[in-house]
Each structure stands twice: as structure tokens, then as C-alpha cells.
Scaffold this motif. Structure first.
Motif, PDB file in Angstrom:
ATOM      1  N   THR A  16       0.808  -1.223   0.000  1.00 15.02           N
ATOM      2  CA  THR A  16       0.000   0.000   0.000  1.00 15.02           C
ATOM      3  C   THR A  16       0.840   1.272   0.000  1.00 15.02           C
ATOM      4  OG1 THR A  16      -0.204  -0.043   2.414  1.00 15.02           O
ATOM      5  CG2 THR A  16      -1.950  -1.113   1.134  1.00 15.02           C
ATOM      6  N   LYS A  17       2.044   1.226   0.534  1.00 18.14           N
ATOM      7  CA  LYS A  17       2.900   2.414   0.552  1.00 18.14           C
ATOM      8  C   LYS A  17       3.974   2.372  -0.533  1.00 18.14           C
ATOM      9  CE  LYS A  17       2.017   3.573   5.324  1.00 18.14           C
ATOM     10  NZ  LYS A  17       2.566   3.865   6.636  1.00 18.14           N
ATOM     11  N   GLY A  18       3.827   1.450  -1.468  1.00 21.17           N
ATOM     12  CA  GLY A  18       4.765   1.359  -2.584  1.00 21.17           C
ATOM     13  C   GLY A  18       4.510   2.437  -3.620  1.00 21.17           C
ATOM     14  N   LYS A  19       5.427   2.548  -4.574  1.00 18.88           N
ATOM     15  CA  LYS A  19       5.317   3.561  -5.626  1.00 18.88           C
ATOM     16  C   LYS A  19       5.435   2.901  -7.002  1.00 18.88           C
ATOM     17  CE  LYS A  19       7.677   7.009  -2.814  1.00 18.88           C
ATOM     18  NZ  LYS A  19       8.858   7.862  -2.717  1.00 18.88           N
ATOM     19  N   ARG A  46      12.024   4.905 -25.587  1.00 12.45           N
ATOM     20  CA  ARG A  46      12.369   4.039 -24.468  1.00 12.45           C
ATOM     21  C   ARG A  46      11.262   4.147 -23.435  1.00 12.45           C
ATOM     22  NH1 ARG A  46      16.543   5.870 -20.191  1.00 12.45           N
ATOM     23  NH2 ARG A  46      14.641   6.892 -19.530  1.00 12.45           N
ATOM     24  N   THR A  47      10.787   3.005 -22.995  1.00  8.80           N
ATOM     25  CA  THR A  47       9.803   2.981 -21.919  1.00  8.80           C
ATOM     26  C   THR A  47      10.448   2.325 -20.705  1.00  8.80           C
ATOM     27  OG1 THR A  47       8.908   0.877 -22.720  1.00  8.80           O
ATOM     28  CG2 THR A  47       7.819   2.883 -23.456  1.00  8.80           C
ATOM     29  N   ARG A  48      10.155   2.861 -19.560  1.00  7.02           N
ATOM     30  CA  ARG A  48      10.668   2.313 -18.301  1.00  7.02           C
ATOM     31  C   ARG A  48       9.520   2.227 -17.318  1.00  7.02           C
ATOM     32  NH1 ARG A  48      15.773   5.010 -15.899  1.00  7.02           N
ATOM     33  NH2 ARG A  48      16.743   3.488 -17.262  1.00  7.02           N
ATOM     34  N   PHE A  49       9.335   1.027 -16.778  1.00  9.10           N
ATOM     35  CA  PHE A  49       8.297   0.791 -15.783  1.00  9.10           C
ATOM     36  C   PHE A  49       8.978   0.340 -14.500  1.00  9.10           C
ATOM     37  CE2 PHE A  49       5.314  -2.126 -13.634  1.00  9.10           C
ATOM     38  CZ  PHE A  49       4.280  -1.236 -13.416  1.00  9.10           C
ATOM     39  N   GLY A  50       8.615   0.946 -13.394  1.00  8.79           N
ATOM     40  CA  GLY A  50       9.250   0.596 -12.132  1.00  8.79           C
ATOM     41  C   GLY A  50       8.267   0.459 -10.995  1.00  8.79           C
ATOM     42  N   SER A  53       8.702  -0.959  -3.403  1.00 10.50           N
ATOM     43  CA  SER A  53       7.868  -1.379  -2.276  1.00 10.50           C
ATOM     44  C   SER A  53       7.919  -0.345  -1.161  1.00 10.50           C
ATOM     45  CB  SER A  53       8.353  -2.727  -1.733  1.00 10.50           C
ATOM     46  OG  SER A  53       9.599  -2.565  -1.070  1.00 10.50           O
ATOM     47  N   GLY A  54       6.985  -0.467  -0.254  1.00 10.38           N
ATOM     48  CA  GLY A  54       7.036   0.329   0.957  1.00 10.38           C
ATOM     49  C   GLY A  54       8.106  -0.233   1.886  1.00 10.38           C
ATOM     50  N   SER A  55       8.381   0.471   2.934  1.00 11.93           N
ATOM     51  CA  SER A  55       9.429   0.058   3.864  1.00 11.93           C
ATOM     52  C   SER A  55       8.912  -1.011   4.830  1.00 11.93           C
ATOM     53  CB  SER A  55       9.916   1.268   4.653  1.00 11.93           C
ATOM     54  OG  SER A  55      10.921   0.898   5.564  1.00 11.93           O
ATOM     55  N   TRP A  56       9.739  -1.999   5.090  1.00 11.47           N
ATOM     56  CA  TRP A  56       9.440  -3.054   6.056  1.00 11.47           C
ATOM     57  C   TRP A  56      10.684  -3.265   6.901  1.00 11.47           C
ATOM     58  CZ3 TRP A  56      10.887  -8.502   6.171  1.00 11.47           C
ATOM     59  CH2 TRP A  56      10.175  -9.238   7.106  1.00 11.47           C
ATOM     60  N   TYR A  57      10.657  -2.792   8.125  1.00  7.52           N
ATOM     61  CA  TYR A  57      11.805  -2.830   9.033  1.00  7.52           C
ATOM     62  C   TYR A  57      13.029  -2.170   8.402  1.00  7.52           C
ATOM     63  CZ  TYR A  57       9.168  -5.986  12.002  1.00  7.52           C
ATOM     64  OH  TYR A  57       8.209  -6.531  12.822  1.00  7.52           O
ATOM     65  N   GLY A  58      12.808  -1.076   7.680  1.00  9.61           N
ATOM     66  CA  GLY A  58      13.898  -0.320   7.066  1.00  9.61           C
ATOM     67  C   GLY A  58      14.365  -0.861   5.728  1.00  9.61           C
ATOM     68  N   LEU A  59      13.762  -1.928   5.216  1.00  5.85           N
ATOM     69  CA  LEU A  59      14.150  -2.507   3.930  1.00  5.85           C
ATOM     70  C   LEU A  59      13.110  -2.182   2.874  1.00  5.85           C
ATOM     71  CD1 LEU A  59      15.184  -6.064   5.142  1.00  5.85           C
ATOM     72  CD2 LEU A  59      16.712  -4.171   4.586  1.00  5.85           C
ATOM     73  N   THR A  60      13.568  -1.899   1.667  1.00  3.37           N
ATOM     74  CA  THR A  60      12.683  -1.710   0.520  1.00  3.37           C
ATOM     75  C   THR A  60      13.223  -2.525  -0.649  1.00  3.37           C
ATOM     76  OG1 THR A  60      13.898   0.227  -0.252  1.00  3.37           O
ATOM     77  CG2 THR A  60      12.012   0.634   1.183  1.00  3.37           C
ATOM     78  N   ALA A  61      12.387  -2.757  -1.628  1.00  2.00           N
ATOM     79  CA  ALA A  61      12.781  -3.476  -2.835  1.00  2.00           C
ATOM     80  C   ALA A  61      12.304  -2.675  -4.040  1.00  2.00           C
ATOM     81  CB  ALA A  61      12.175  -4.871  -2.859  1.00  2.00           C
ATOM     82  N   ALA A  62      13.044  -2.789  -5.137  1.00  2.00           N
ATOM     83  CA  ALA A  62      12.669  -2.077  -6.359  1.00  2.00           C
ATOM     84  C   ALA A  62      12.864  -2.994  -7.558  1.00  2.00           C
ATOM     85  CB  ALA A  62      13.505  -0.824  -6.528  1.00  2.00           C
ATOM     86  N   LEU A  63      12.032  -2.782  -8.581  1.00  2.00           N
ATOM     87  CA  LEU A  63      12.114  -3.533  -9.822  1.00  2.00           C
ATOM     88  C   LEU A  63      11.898  -2.552 -10.960  1.00  2.00           C
ATOM     89  CD1 LEU A  63      12.084  -6.267 -11.404  1.00  2.00           C
ATOM     90  CD2 LEU A  63       9.600  -6.175 -11.151  1.00  2.00           C
ATOM     91  N   GLU A  64      12.801  -2.556 -11.961  1.00  2.00           N
ATOM     92  CA  GLU A  64      12.649  -1.703 -13.140  1.00  2.00           C
ATOM     93  C   GLU A  64      12.784  -2.549 -14.387  1.00  2.00           C
ATOM     94  OE1 GLU A  64      15.438   1.507 -13.163  1.00  2.00           O
ATOM     95  OE2 GLU A  64      14.262   2.676 -11.756  1.00  2.00           O
ATOM     96  N   VAL A  65      11.961  -2.221 -15.385  1.00  2.00           N
ATOM     97  CA  VAL A  65      11.999  -2.909 -16.673  1.00  2.00           C
ATOM     98  C   VAL A  65      12.109  -1.836 -17.751  1.00  2.00           C
ATOM     99  CG1 VAL A  65      10.743  -4.417 -18.246  1.00  2.00           C
ATOM    100  CG2 VAL A  65      10.576  -4.781 -15.784  1.00  2.00           C
ATOM    101  N   ASP A  66      13.122  -1.970 -18.638  1.00  2.70           N
ATOM    102  CA  ASP A  66      13.337  -1.039 -19.753  1.00  2.70           C
ATOM    103  C   ASP A  66      13.030  -1.725 -21.067  1.00  2.70           C
ATOM    104  OD1 ASP A  66      14.192   0.905 -18.046  1.00  2.70           O
ATOM    105  OD2 ASP A  66      16.305   0.707 -18.510  1.00  2.70           O
ATOM    106  N   ASN A  67      12.523  -0.957 -22.006  1.00  5.87           N
ATOM    107  CA  ASN A  67      12.253  -1.449 -23.356  1.00  5.87           C
ATOM    108  C   ASN A  67      12.592  -0.333 -24.335  1.00  5.87           C
ATOM    109  OD1 ASN A  67      11.252  -3.047 -25.471  1.00  5.87           O
ATOM    110  ND2 ASN A  67       9.263  -2.053 -25.318  1.00  5.87           N
ATOM    111  N   VAL A  68      13.338  -0.660 -25.383  1.00  5.38           N
ATOM    112  CA  VAL A  68      13.664   0.334 -26.417  1.00  5.38           C
ATOM    113  C   VAL A  68      13.143  -0.188 -27.735  1.00  5.38           C
ATOM    114  CG1 VAL A  68      15.477   1.574 -27.622  1.00  5.38           C
ATOM    115  CG2 VAL A  68      15.719   1.073 -25.208  1.00  5.38           C
TER     116      VAL A  68
END
Length: 68
Positions: A16-19, A46-50, A53-68
Motif C-alpha cells: 500500500t505504501k509502494g510507488k 524508451r519505456t521504463r516501468f518501475g 515497495s514500501g518500507s518493512w523494518y527499514g528494507l525496501t525493494a525495487a524492480l525496473e523494466v526497460d524497453n527500447v
């Protein structure tokens, strides 16, 4: 509140607190050559989708996908 309810709230904050991020970049390129090879034009986007995640005990995760 019980510990189980608090833990469930913290885990739901990951989603819920992700972006969400979406980026687009258009590019045009032209090559003018002084030899027997032909001139060239290029249109690219170029398209980029990312996701982040929200924070969980100070940890976050990120995922990015690029397409040209």
C-alpha cells in the motif's frame, strides 16, 4: 492490538505504501555520411516501468523494466 494484527499491517504496508513509476523518452537521430553509404534516420522510444515497495523494518525493494 495483538502481534499478529501488527505484523499483518506492516506486511500490507509493503504494497500500500509502494510507488509506481513510468517513464517515456522519445529520440530522433539522423546520420549524414560523406561516403557511398546511405544516410540514416532513426526514431526510438524508451519505456521504463518501475515498482518500489514500501518500507518493512527499514528494507525496501525495487524492480525496473526497460524497453527500447
Amino acid at each position: 492490538m495483538s502481534a499478529d494484527v501488527c505484523a499483518a499491517d506492516e506486511i500490507s504496508d509493503i504494497v500500500t505504501k509502494g510507488k509506481i513509476d513510468l517513464g517515456l523518452r522519445y529520440r530522433y537521430e539522423y546520420v549524414d555520411q560523406d561516403n557511398a553509404l546511405k544516410h540514416a534516420n532513426a526514431n526510438t522510444i524508451r519505456t521504463r516501468f518501475g515498482l518500489q515497495s514500501g518500507s518493512w523494518y527499514g528494507l525496501t525493494a525495487a524492480l525496473e523494466v526497460d524497453n527500447v
